[in-house]
Design a protein around this motif. Structure first.
Motif, PDB file in Angstrom:
ATOM      1  N   ILE A   1      45.154  40.341  38.107  1.00 55.33           N
ATOM      2  CA  ILE A   1      44.761  41.698  38.508  1.00 55.33           C
ATOM      3  C   ILE A   1      43.604  42.186  37.646  1.00 55.33           C
ATOM      4  N   SER A   2      43.694  41.920  36.351  1.00 52.99           N
ATOM      5  CA  SER A   2      42.631  42.364  35.440  1.00 52.99           C
ATOM      6  C   SER A   2      41.297  41.734  35.790  1.00 52.99           C
ATOM      7  N   ASP A   3      41.301  40.433  36.101  1.00 48.33           N
ATOM      8  CA  ASP A   3      40.048  39.744  36.422  1.00 48.33           C
ATOM      9  C   ASP A   3      39.396  40.332  37.670  1.00 48.33           C
ATOM     10  N   LYS A   4      40.214  40.649  38.669  1.00 49.23           N
ATOM     11  CA  LYS A   4      39.663  41.155  39.923  1.00 49.23           C
ATOM     12  C   LYS A   4      39.129  42.579  39.779  1.00 49.23           C
ATOM     13  N   ILE A   5      39.871  43.455  39.144  1.00 50.37           N
ATOM     14  CA  ILE A   5      39.432  44.857  39.080  1.00 50.37           C
ATOM     15  C   ILE A   5      38.298  45.051  38.081  1.00 50.37           C
ATOM     16  N   SER A   6      38.120  44.079  37.147  1.00 47.51           N
ATOM     17  CA  SER A   6      37.014  44.205  36.194  1.00 47.51           C
ATOM     18  C   SER A   6      35.665  44.054  36.887  1.00 47.51           C
ATOM     19  N   GLU A   7      35.651  43.489  38.095  1.00 50.58           N
ATOM     20  CA  GLU A   7      34.409  43.301  38.840  1.00 50.58           C
ATOM     21  C   GLU A   7      34.030  44.529  39.655  1.00 50.58           C
ATOM     22  N   LEU A   8      34.906  45.520  39.728  1.00 44.67           N
ATOM     23  CA  LEU A   8      34.648  46.702  40.549  1.00 44.67           C
ATOM     24  C   LEU A   8      33.731  47.668  39.818  1.00 44.67           C
ATOM     25  N   PRO A   9      32.949  48.450  40.571  1.00 47.53           N
ATOM     26  CA  PRO A   9      31.933  49.305  39.942  1.00 47.53           C
ATOM     27  C   PRO A   9      32.454  50.607  39.359  1.00 47.53           C
TER      28      PRO A   9
ATOM     29  N   GLY B   1      37.005  36.703  64.428  1.00 52.53           N
ATOM     30  CA  GLY B   1      36.582  37.112  63.102  1.00 52.53           C
ATOM     31  C   GLY B   1      37.556  36.647  62.034  1.00 52.53           C
ATOM     32  N   VAL B   2      37.077  36.503  60.816  1.00 51.01           N
ATOM     33  CA  VAL B   2      37.927  36.088  59.701  1.00 51.01           C
ATOM     34  C   VAL B   2      38.633  37.310  59.138  1.00 51.01           C
ATOM     35  N   PRO B   3      39.952  37.334  59.118  1.00 50.63           N
ATOM     36  CA  PRO B   3      40.654  38.494  58.560  1.00 50.63           C
ATOM     37  C   PRO B   3      40.304  38.665  57.086  1.00 50.63           C
ATOM     38  N   PRO B   4      40.085  39.895  56.628  1.00 45.32           N
ATOM     39  CA  PRO B   4      39.723  40.123  55.220  1.00 45.32           C
ATOM     40  C   PRO B   4      40.939  40.055  54.309  1.00 45.32           C
ATOM     41  N   ILE B   5      41.447  38.854  54.097  1.00 46.63           N
ATOM     42  CA  ILE B   5      42.625  38.638  53.259  1.00 46.63           C
ATOM     43  C   ILE B   5      42.185  37.971  51.966  1.00 46.63           C
ATOM     44  N   LEU B   6      42.491  38.598  50.835  1.00 49.29           N
ATOM     45  CA  LEU B   6      42.198  38.035  49.520  1.00 49.29           C
ATOM     46  C   LEU B   6      43.473  37.375  49.012  1.00 49.29           C
ATOM     47  N   ASP B   7      43.476  36.052  48.959  1.00 50.08           N
ATOM     48  CA  ASP B   7      44.669  35.293  48.590  1.00 50.08           C
ATOM     49  C   ASP B   7      44.516  34.749  47.177  1.00 50.08           C
ATOM     50  N   SER B   8      45.252  35.340  46.231  1.00 49.59           N
ATOM     51  CA  SER B   8      45.225  34.883  44.842  1.00 49.59           C
ATOM     52  C   SER B   8      46.479  34.109  44.474  1.00 49.59           C
ATOM     53  N   SER B   9      47.283  33.734  45.467  1.00 54.87           N
ATOM     54  CA  SER B   9      48.504  32.998  45.176  1.00 54.87           C
ATOM     55  C   SER B   9      48.157  31.596  44.689  1.00 54.87           C
ATOM     56  N   ILE B  10      49.103  30.998  43.996  1.00 58.66           N
ATOM     57  CA  ILE B  10      48.818  29.730  43.326  1.00 58.66           C
ATOM     58  C   ILE B  10      48.625  28.587  44.326  1.00 58.66           C
TER      59      ILE B  10
END
Length: 606
Positions: free
Chosen positions: A383-391, A31-40
Motif C-alpha cells: 500500500i505504501s509503495d502505491k500511494i507514494s506515487e500519487l500527487p 475494453g480492459v477493465p481497470p483492475i489493479l492486481d497486487s496479489s502475489i
C-alpha cells in the motif's frame, strides 16, 4: 492461360481455408477493465489477465462446419482430380454448404458489434422449454435457428441461400394444388378429397420469417427502458427479385411479392452477399505506446476484507526467518490437540470432533500461507509503495456497515492485539487521533504512521455526491459497475423479502438466540453468481459511484462482478456503453476502479 477445371472450387477451397485460419484467432473486441492486481499470484507479464474473453458461443461449431467442407472438397478433388485432370470438367459440381458458411462469417465481421452468439436456437415458448428441460422422454419444445445474434442481442440475423429455382419449384407445386382444386367436383361427390391449395399466399421463406418473429417476441432482451424485442434481419444471398433475369426472361412477380410480404411483417430483408468493402478484415492499427500503469485514486474505499487484513497480527508481527518457522508458528496449542483426541468422552461424538479438528488444520494452513505471502510482499509495504506515487495526500474511507461488521468480527474471534487495532481504527470521540495512532501501531514491526491510515472516514448518510469537476478516468467502467451493483442489490432485497415471508409462516426454532443473529450469513441472492455477498457489492458500488478505487482482498468477488458486468452488457442492460465498450481503452486513463491485495486472516484457532 485457361483457368483449371472447376476453377470455382479452387477459389472456394482457398476461401474456406482462409476463413478457417482467421477464425482460429478471432476474438471479440472489448475494453480492459481497470483492475489493479497486487496479489502475489498476479502475473506481471500477462497484460490480459483480466481480459481472457470466452469465445463467442457457436463459433467453434462454425469452425468445425467449415473444416468439414474443406475436407469434403479436398477428398473430392483427390478422387476426381479436379485440380489437374481436364476430363473432370464435365463432372457435376460438388454439393457443399460453403456459400452459407461464408455468408455467416461475413455477417460476423460486418454485423453491428458486439456479437453475442452464432448458430443459436431460440425457443418459441421459453417458459414451456424450462418446464420440460428436466423431464426425460419429452419432445423438445419448438425453436428456430438464428445464425448471428449481434448488437448485444438486439439484432437477429438469419441467412437463406435459396435460389430463384427453389422458389419457382415451390410456386409450381402451389400452382398444381390450385389446378387440382379447380378440377375437383363439389363436396357432394362421394370421391371428394380436401384440397391442398393455399387459402393465402405462402412459401418456405414467409414461414421462416413468421417463426423468427414469433421467437423474437417470445425472447425479449432487457433494455434501458424495459423489455426490447430483437430486430430480425433475413439475408437472402442468392435470390433475384428484379423484374427480368439476366437472359431477358421475365421473373415470376411472386418472388418480389415474397420479399415485400417479409418487409410488411417488420423484417429487415437484405438481398445478395455482403460487399467486399463490408467484410474486409480490419486494418491493423499502428503500434501505440503501452498504457500508463494503473494507480489508485487519492480517495481509497476500504471494504470489510481489507479492514480485517489491516488489523491482523499477520500484517504487523515480526516475520519468521524460514518456512519451517512459519509453519511451526501456527500449530494448534497442545491443550487443544489433547482436547480433540479420539478417546475424549463428552457431549460431542467422534465424528463432530473430527470435523472440528479438520477445520483447525485448514485454518492453520491458511495462516501459514498468508504469513508466507507477508514474507514475500508485505500488505502495508504494498500500500505504501502505491500511494507514494500519487500527487497528493491520501484519504481512506469506508462504510458504517463495514466498520460495524469489522468490530463485531474482531471482538468475537480476534486476538488481543487485533482487538486493540480495530478499536484504534474507529476510536470514540474521547480518544484523540494521536492516541488512536499510537494504539494502532503499538507492537507493529512497522514504524508509527508508516502509511497515513488514520483517520478512516465514514460515508455520511445520505452518501457523498460525486466530486464536482473531478476527472473521469475510466468513466465507462465505473458507470457499468455502478449499474450492475445496483441491479444486484435490488435483486437481493427482493430475495430477502421473499425469504422473510416464507420464514414468517414457519415456527421459530427453540434453539435460536440473539447471539446467533449477531453475524448473519449473507444471502445468495442470485442463482447465477454465488460468490457475491451484498455487503461486498455495496462497498464496490459506493466506490464506483464516486469514481474512487475500492481496495479489497476478495479476488473471487471481483471476478464474479466482472462476469456480471459482461452478462449485463450481453443482455443489453448497459445500452449506452455498448459502442464505447468496443473501443480501445484511453492510454491516459490511469485510475483503478478496483485494487486487489492478498488477504490476511485473524490469528485465531477457535
Amino acid at each position: 492461360m485457361a483457368p483449371p477445371p472447376h476453377h470455382e472450387l479452387h477459389l472456394l477451397h482457398k476461401n474456406l481455408q482462409n476463413i478457417y485460419d482467421a477464425l482460429l484467432n478471432f476474438k471479440p473486441l472489448a475494453g480492459v477493465p481497470p483492475i489493479l492486481d497486487s496479489s502475489i499470484d498476479a502475473d506481471p507479464n500477462d497484460d490480459g489477465q483480466w481480459l481472457r474473453h470466452e469465445n463467442i458461443p457457436g463459433l467453434k461449431k462454425l469452425r468445425e462446419s467449415i473444416k468439414f467442407d474443406i475436407d469434403i472438397l479436398e477428398k473430392a478433388c483427390r478422387g476426381l482430380s479436379f485440380l489437374s485432370d481436364a476430363a473432370s470438367e464435365h463432372e457435376p459440381p460438388i454439393s457443399t454448404h460453403a456459400p452459407y458458411l461464408v455468408s455467416v462469417y461475413h455477417e460476423i465481421l460486418a454485423a453491428p458489434p458486439p456479437i453475442v452468439s452464432v448458430f443459436k436456437f431460440l425457443q418459441l415458448n421459453p417458459s414451456e422449454g424450462g418446464d420440460r428441460r428436466h423431464q426425460k422422454g419429452t419432445r423438445r419444445p419448438p425453436s428456430t435457428k438464428v445464425d448471428v445474434v449481434a448488437d448485444n442481442g438486439r439484432r437477429w440475423i438469419r441467412i437463406n441461400t435459396i435460389k430463384n429455382a427453389g422458389i419457382l419449384a415451390e410456386l409450381r407445386e402451389i400452382d398444381s394444388y390450385l389446378t387440382d382444386s379447380d378440377s375437383e367436383s363439389d363436396s357432394d361427390d362421394p370421391d371428394y378429397r380436401p384440397s391442398l391449395a393455399q387459402t393465402e399466399f405462402d412459401n418456405s421463406i414467409l414461414q421462416m420469417g413468421r417463426v423468427l418473429l414469433e421467437a423474437a417476441n417470445a425472447n425479449p432482451i432487457a433494455g434501458v427502458d424495459g423489455p426490447e424485442i430483437p430486430r430480425v434481419t433475413l439475408r437472402l444471398t442468392r435470390l433475384d427479385v428484379s423484374p427480368f433475369r439476366a437472359n431477358g426472361e421475365a421473373n415470376d412477380p411472386r418472388i418480389a411479392h415474397t420479399v415485400q410480404c417479409l418487409r410488411d411483417m417488420g423484417i429487415d430483408v437484405e438481398l445478395g452477399e455482403r460487399l467486399e468493402t463490408e467484410v474486409l478484415p480490419p486494418i491493423p492499427r499502428a503500434p501505440v505506446a503501452p498504457p500508463i500503469p494503473l494507480q489508485p485514486t487519492r480517495q481509497i474505499n476500504l471494504d470489510l476484507s481489507v479492514l480485517v487484513a489491516l488489523v491482523s497480527d499477520l500484517t504487523h508481527s515480526s516475520l519468521p526467518s524460514s518456512v519451517e518457522e512459519a509453519t511451526a508458528r501456527f500449530l494448534p496449542p497442545r491443550r487443544y490437540r489433547e482436547w480433540v483426541k479420539p478417546d475424549r468422552q463428552g457431549g460431542d461424538g467422534p465424528e463432530t470432533m473430527g470435523v472440528v479438528s479438520q477445520d483447525i488444520v485448514k485454518h492453520s494452513r491458511s495462516l501459514t500461507m498468508h504469513l508466507l505471502q507477508e514474507m514475500g510482499r508485505g500488505l502495508l509495504q504494498e500500500i505504501s509503495d502505491k500511494i507514494s506515487e500519487l500527487p497528493g495526500p491520501v484519504e481512506f474511507w469506508t462504510s458504517d456497515e463495514a466498520r460495524d461488521r469489522c468490530l463485531r468480527i474482531v471482538s468475537r474471534i480476534g486476538g488481543e492485539g487485533e482487538v486493540r487495532r480495530a478499536e484504534a481504527l474507529f476510536p470514540p470521540d474521547t480518544v484523540s487521533a494521536a492516541d488512536a495512532a499510537a494504539l494502532f501501531w503499538q507492537d507493529s514491526r512497522y514504524p508509527p504512521n508508516f502509511i497515513p491510515l488514520l483517520p478512516i472516514r465514514i460515508y455520511p448518510v445520505p452518501p457523498l455526491p460525486p466530486v464536482e469537476g473531478a476527472p473521469e478516468p475510466h468513466a465507462l467502467f465505473f458507470r457499468s459497475m455502478t449499474q450492475v451493483c445496483r441491479d444486484f442489490l435490488a435483486q437481493d432485497a427482493a430475495a430477502q423479502a421473499h425469504a422473510s415471508n416464507g420464514r414468517s409462516q414457519q415456527p421459530r426454532s427453540e434453539g435460536h438466540s440473539a447471539v446467533d443473529g449477531d453475524l448473519p450469513q449473507a444471502v445468495n441472492t442470485t442463482k447465477v453468481n454465488s460468490r457475491l455477498s451484498p455487503h461486498a457489492v455495496k462497498s464496490m458500488m459506493r466506490g464506483a459511484e464516486l469514481g474512487w478505487t475500492t481496495l479489497t482482498t476478495t479476488k473471487s468477488s471481483v471476478k464474479a462482478l466482472l462476469r456480471e458486468i459482461k452478462a449485463a452488457r450481453l443482455a443489453g442492460r448497459l445500452v449506452e456503453d455498448v459502442e464505447q465498450a468496443s473501443d480501445s481503452p484511453n492510454p491516459h486513463d490511469t485510475a483503478a476502479a478496483i485494487w486487489i491485495v492478498d488477504p490476511r486472516n485473524l490469528q485465531c484457532f477457535v
